[in-house]
Enzyme design. Sequence first.
Site, PDB file in Angstrom:
ATOM      1  N   PRO A 216       0.850  -1.195   0.000  1.00 49.80           N
ATOM      2  CG  PRO A 216       0.061  -0.972   2.193  1.00 49.80           C
ATOM      3  CD  PRO A 216       0.803  -1.909   1.283  1.00 49.80           C
TER       4      PRO A 216
ATOM      5  CG  MET B  21      -0.276   7.073   2.126  1.00 49.73           C
ATOM      6  SD  MET B  21      -2.056   6.981   2.353  1.00 49.73           S
ATOM      7  CE  MET B  21      -2.463   8.717   2.484  1.00 49.73           C
TER       8      MET B  21
ATOM      9  CD  GLN C  69      -1.935   0.099   5.077  1.00 49.88           C
ATOM     10  OE1 GLN C  69      -1.690   1.214   4.639  1.00 49.88           O
ATOM     11  NE2 GLN C  69      -0.983  -0.776   5.382  1.00 49.88           N
TER      12      GLN C  69
ATOM     13  CB  CYS D 265       2.301   5.191   7.691  1.00 48.74           C
ATOM     14  SG  CYS D 265       2.550   6.704   6.730  1.00 48.74           S
TER      15      CYS D 265
ATOM     16  CE  LYS E 178       3.657  -2.573   4.217  1.00 49.19           C
ATOM     17  NZ  LYS E 178       4.668  -1.655   4.731  1.00 49.19           N
TER      18      LYS E 178
ATOM     19  CG  HIS F 288       9.163  -1.494   5.971  1.00 50.29           C
ATOM     20  ND1 HIS F 288       8.694  -0.379   5.336  1.00 50.29           N
ATOM     21  CD2 HIS F 288      10.483  -1.560   5.659  1.00 50.29           C
ATOM     22  CE1 HIS F 288       9.675   0.209   4.676  1.00 50.29           C
ATOM     23  NE2 HIS F 288      10.778  -0.494   4.867  1.00 50.29           N
TER      24      HIS F 288
ATOM     25  N   GLY G 286      10.452  -4.493   2.259  1.00 51.13           N
ATOM     26  CA  GLY G 286      11.573  -3.572   2.431  1.00 51.13           C
ATOM     27  C   GLY G 286      12.806  -3.983   1.657  1.00 51.13           C
TER      28      GLY G 286
ATOM     29  N   GLY H 257       7.297  -2.767  -2.887  1.00 49.56           N
ATOM     30  CA  GLY H 257       6.724  -1.425  -2.911  1.00 49.56           C
ATOM     31  C   GLY H 257       7.095  -0.648  -4.145  1.00 49.56           C
TER      32      GLY H 257
END
Length: 357
Positions: free
Chosen positions: A76, A78, A131, A161, A201, A234, A275, A297
């Site tokens: 996910p 943003m 999410q 995040c 997550k 991550h 990651g 990602g």
Amino acid sequence: MVKFSGYSLISSFTPFHSVILKKQRRFSALDLYSNNSTKSRRTLSVFANKHQLRNIKTHTEMGVEQYRPPLFSVAPMMDWTDNHYRTVARIISKHAWLYTEMLAAETIVHQQGDLDRFLAFSPEQHPIVLQIGGNNLDNIAKATRLANSYGYDEINLNCGCPSPRVAGHGCFGVRLMLDPKFVGEAMSVIAANTDVPVSVKCRIGLDDHDSYNELCDFIYKVSSLSPTKHFIIHSRKALLNGISPADNRRIPPLKYEYYYALLRDFPDLRFTINGGINCVDEVNAALREGAHGVMVGRAAYNNLWNTLAHVDTAIYGAPSSGLTRRQVLEQYQVYGDAVLGTYGNGRPNIRDLIKVH
């Protein structure tokens, strides 16, 4: 082997070999402007009508088992993993698991008159995970209930995040790792309001709270207090002392050894590694090392074709679709023609659609 209280950490894991990726390719606006009048009016709009939403729900009620396991998922992100991106990603890969952008529970609750704009998606996007982020149990419960009719295949809570907008003023995202009891309660609330699996997550820690023992404490409490059995890890900690989200993806060192130690110490749980993994070869390397699943990602966005075009064959062993880049663009054009201006005020416009690489 490094010893912690109650847990031991393997410290000799060899990082994945880096693979040089080909130069990214951006879609051209001309590919979307060329009109194909009959095909372009197919009903691919993500802002589905009630009949489409019923179809989506029926599709999901058949069970998650119809999909391949989440060996490969797209993180996910943003402003990145929106409907437009997910549409072209699904054209390229039929088996990758796709995640939405993080949606704040408060946004879902306060936008009940315009939920399609935030939650609707085409049935082709399955398997897809919603999410959400938040720190208010009532809003998290309401948001989960509102999302149910859209038929997501899993609901994930953001505990990773590091953005100041999220971890700072909102006091959620990675800051939630400091309160595993609350996260356990939140996950119980989510699970009580949906029939699909739930997941978390997170990072491996934040600031000075970055020991393996503290990570284990977080995993143990959340999984003990809730039905959560899936964690996406991550493998960097987050630094909340003013560095940017971009620097938080670069400066804290990767510690894959934390992830692989979790596999050993929590054999009843499922862990996805995230990651620093940038291509399909590195995904397969992680799976060979025992990873339950791998989440990619930025590489899946910035190198869309070079990454996703190999997922179905190289990871899932499925036959190649045989699609060319031109055919992908042609299918995406059909989608683009169908959704232009459907938000109102001319949005989405052509710029929104062609930001997809």
